[in-house]
Motif scaffolding. Structure first.
Motif, PDB file in Angstrom:
ATOM      1  N   PRO A 274       0.985  -1.315   0.067  1.00  0.00           N
ATOM      2  CA  PRO A 274      -0.129   0.107  -0.123  1.00  0.00           C
ATOM      3  C   PRO A 274       0.812   1.180   0.190  1.00  0.00           C
ATOM      4  N   ILE A 275       0.389   2.233  -0.911  1.00  0.00           N
ATOM      5  CA  ILE A 275       1.105   3.557  -0.661  1.00  0.00           C
ATOM      6  C   ILE A 275      -0.119   4.640  -0.728  1.00  0.00           C
ATOM      7  N   GLU A 276       0.488   5.954  -0.660  1.00  0.00           N
ATOM      8  CA  GLU A 276      -0.475   7.091  -0.526  1.00  0.00           C
ATOM      9  C   GLU A 276      -1.010   7.322  -1.843  1.00  0.00           C
ATOM     10  N   ARG A 277      -2.132   7.908  -1.891  1.00  0.00           N
ATOM     11  CA  ARG A 277      -2.783   8.388  -3.022  1.00  0.00           C
ATOM     12  C   ARG A 277      -1.912   9.050  -4.241  1.00  0.00           C
ATOM     13  N   TYR A 278      -1.916   8.587  -5.441  1.00  0.00           N
ATOM     14  CA  TYR A 278      -1.064   9.120  -6.438  1.00  0.00           C
ATOM     15  C   TYR A 278      -1.566   9.678  -7.614  1.00  0.00           C
ATOM     16  N   ASN A 279      -2.994   9.657  -7.413  1.00  0.00           N
ATOM     17  CA  ASN A 279      -3.782  10.063  -8.787  1.00  0.00           C
ATOM     18  C   ASN A 279      -4.922  10.515  -8.250  1.00  0.00           C
ATOM     19  N   ASP A 280      -6.060  11.347  -9.224  1.00  0.00           N
ATOM     20  CA  ASP A 280      -7.130  11.750  -8.936  1.00  0.00           C
ATOM     21  C   ASP A 280      -8.370  11.021  -9.173  1.00  0.00           C
ATOM     22  N   ASN A 281      -8.192   9.899  -9.247  1.00  0.00           N
ATOM     23  CA  ASN A 281      -9.153   8.902  -9.661  1.00  0.00           C
ATOM     24  C   ASN A 281     -10.324   8.752  -8.323  1.00  0.00           C
ATOM     25  N   PRO A 282     -11.599   9.496  -8.794  1.00  0.00           N
ATOM     26  CA  PRO A 282     -12.397   9.626  -7.600  1.00  0.00           C
ATOM     27  C   PRO A 282     -13.175   8.292  -7.262  1.00  0.00           C
ATOM     28  N   HIS A 283     -12.699   7.008  -7.981  1.00  0.00           N
ATOM     29  CA  HIS A 283     -13.364   5.791  -7.676  1.00  0.00           C
ATOM     30  C   HIS A 283     -12.520   5.027  -6.924  1.00  0.00           C
ATOM     31  N   ALA A 284     -11.286   5.357  -6.746  1.00  0.00           N
ATOM     32  CA  ALA A 284     -10.116   4.720  -6.378  1.00  0.00           C
ATOM     33  C   ALA A 284     -10.038   4.967  -4.977  1.00  0.00           C
ATOM     34  N   GLU A 285      -9.695   3.776  -3.954  1.00  0.00           N
ATOM     35  CA  GLU A 285      -9.672   4.073  -2.594  1.00  0.00           C
ATOM     36  C   GLU A 285      -8.495   3.302  -1.968  1.00  0.00           C
ATOM     37  N   ARG A 286      -7.731   2.310  -2.836  1.00  0.00           N
ATOM     38  CA  ARG A 286      -6.543   1.644  -2.346  1.00  0.00           C
ATOM     39  C   ARG A 286      -5.527   1.939  -3.538  1.00  0.00           C
ATOM     40  N   PHE A 287      -4.212   2.300  -3.104  1.00  0.00           N
ATOM     41  CA  PHE A 287      -3.252   2.406  -3.990  1.00  0.00           C
ATOM     42  C   PHE A 287      -2.276   1.544  -3.877  1.00  0.00           C
ATOM     43  N   TYR A 288      -1.339   1.019  -4.785  1.00  0.00           N
ATOM     44  CA  TYR A 288      -0.497   0.039  -4.426  1.00  0.00           C
ATOM     45  C   TYR A 288       0.723   0.137  -5.470  1.00  0.00           C
ATOM     46  N   GLU A 289       1.779  -0.458  -5.081  1.00  0.00           N
ATOM     47  CA  GLU A 289       3.414  -0.286  -5.731  1.00  0.00           C
ATOM     48  C   GLU A 289       4.159  -1.390  -5.662  1.00  0.00           C
ATOM     49  N   LYS A 290       4.718  -1.588  -6.493  1.00  0.00           N
ATOM     50  CA  LYS A 290       5.565  -2.918  -6.561  1.00  0.00           C
ATOM     51  C   LYS A 290       6.966  -2.607  -7.212  1.00  0.00           C
ATOM     52  N   ARG A 291       8.064  -2.768  -6.734  1.00  0.00           N
ATOM     53  CA  ARG A 291       9.319  -2.550  -7.248  1.00  0.00           C
ATOM     54  C   ARG A 291       9.536  -3.829  -8.177  1.00  0.00           C
ATOM     55  N   LEU A 292      10.052  -3.693  -9.410  1.00  0.00           N
ATOM     56  CA  LEU A 292      10.147  -4.966 -10.232  1.00  0.00           C
ATOM     57  C   LEU A 292      11.751  -5.297 -10.410  1.00  0.00           C
ATOM     58  N   ARG A 293      12.685  -4.300 -10.108  1.00  0.00           N
ATOM     59  CA  ARG A 293      13.896  -4.645 -10.340  1.00  0.00           C
ATOM     60  C   ARG A 293      14.597  -3.129  -9.468  1.00  0.00           C
TER      61      ARG A 293
END
Length: 293
Positions: A274-293
């Protein structure tokens, strides 16, 4: 040979023997299985040559030879589509319709004959096992195809995605927008949009778009109920992550809504944090990130 390969091969041998695949006159109708199957796939509503090729995974030359044989026996007609001269339409003749109905009747009789020796409990077990096998094999043979996100096929898939999440309560009854919204950001060469096809049918989709600073975002990821529970969602996510790397990004992000609990479970099990909100999508409530390399 592994145990699962041995079991599948044994099933194939027994099943093909009992349904008459080895006979040159399938179901006693004077033609081999390939022609009978193609006739059945044309169906009472007709089809296009391209649809037949994709549904049966056959090359164009082989399909053309089979269709010529069916034309010569007066069972089908093949003609240019009046609305699109590039497409060829295949339709059953009156004789072809009669033959289709007879094939359907004999196929039912054959299946019923195979089931006759089984009791109700055995039939229930077989139905459940074959249903599971069909769904898993369908998922295993699915293809991932890159398409233009503004193509009709891609927009239809994204429309199904939007309709489904709206039915599950995302947006609270408010419009989720059009399928084409933001689609251009997933166009090559900076982005990508992928369809998942199985037996000629679209059963999933997803795209990647750039966010800058070495970050790619997964968007519009959807899997049809027809292949859910088969691991298709994770396969599609893995495929999109590979595209994130191929497009030159090191990190992948995505957003989702809290009601999509199965998706959230899959993302977290795949290593997304989980990460902090990174966009203005009004329908999104959860935000995620993954480092691939």
């Amino acid at each position: 040979m592994s145990d699962d390969v041995a079991v599948l091969r044994a099933f194939n041998r027994r099943y093909t023997q009992h349904i008459g695949v080895l006979e040159d006159r399938f179901l006693g109708r004077g033609r081999p299985l390939a022609e009978s199957r193609l006739l059945f796939e044309v169906g009472l509503d007709g089809s296009t040559v391209l649809e037949l090729r994709e549904r049966l995974s056959l090359d164009s030359g082989y399909v053309s030879r089979l269709l010529r044989s069916l034309e010569d026996t007066g069972l089908v007609t093949v003609a240019a589509d009046p609305t699109d001269g590039r497409r060829r339409l295949v339709e059953l003749t009156a004789a072809g319709t009669e033959e289709w109905e007879e094939l359907d009747r004999r196929s039912d009789e054959l299946a019923a004959g195979l089931l006759d020796p089984l009791g109700p409990t055995q039939r229930d077990r077989l139905r459940e096992a074959l249903g599971t096998a069909e769904r898993l094999l369908r998922a295993a043979t699915a293809e991932f195809v890159v398409v233009d996100p503004l193509s009709e096929e891609a927009l239809t898939a994204m429309g199904r995605y939007l309709a489904e999440i709206a039915d599950r309560g995302v947006g609270g009854g408010a419009s989720l927008g059009a399928a084409s919204d933001g689609a251009e950001t997933m166009r090559r060469p900076d982005g990508v949009f992928v369809l998942v096809r199985s037996d000629g049918e679209v059963v999933g989709c997803g795209g990647v778009r750039p966010l800058g600073d070495g970050i790619g975002e997964v968007k519009r990821m959807w899997v049809s109920p027809a292949v859910r529970g088969t691991g298709m969602g994770r396969r599609l996510l893995d495929h999109l992550e590979a595209w994130v790397l191929r497009l030159g990004h090191d990190v992948v992000r995505l957003d989702t809504n809290g009601v999509l609990t199965q998706a959230i479970t899959m993302y977290e099990s795949a290593g997304y944090t989980p990460i902090e909100r990174y966009n203005d999508n009004p329908h999104a409530e959860r935000f995620y990130e993954k480092r691939l390399r």
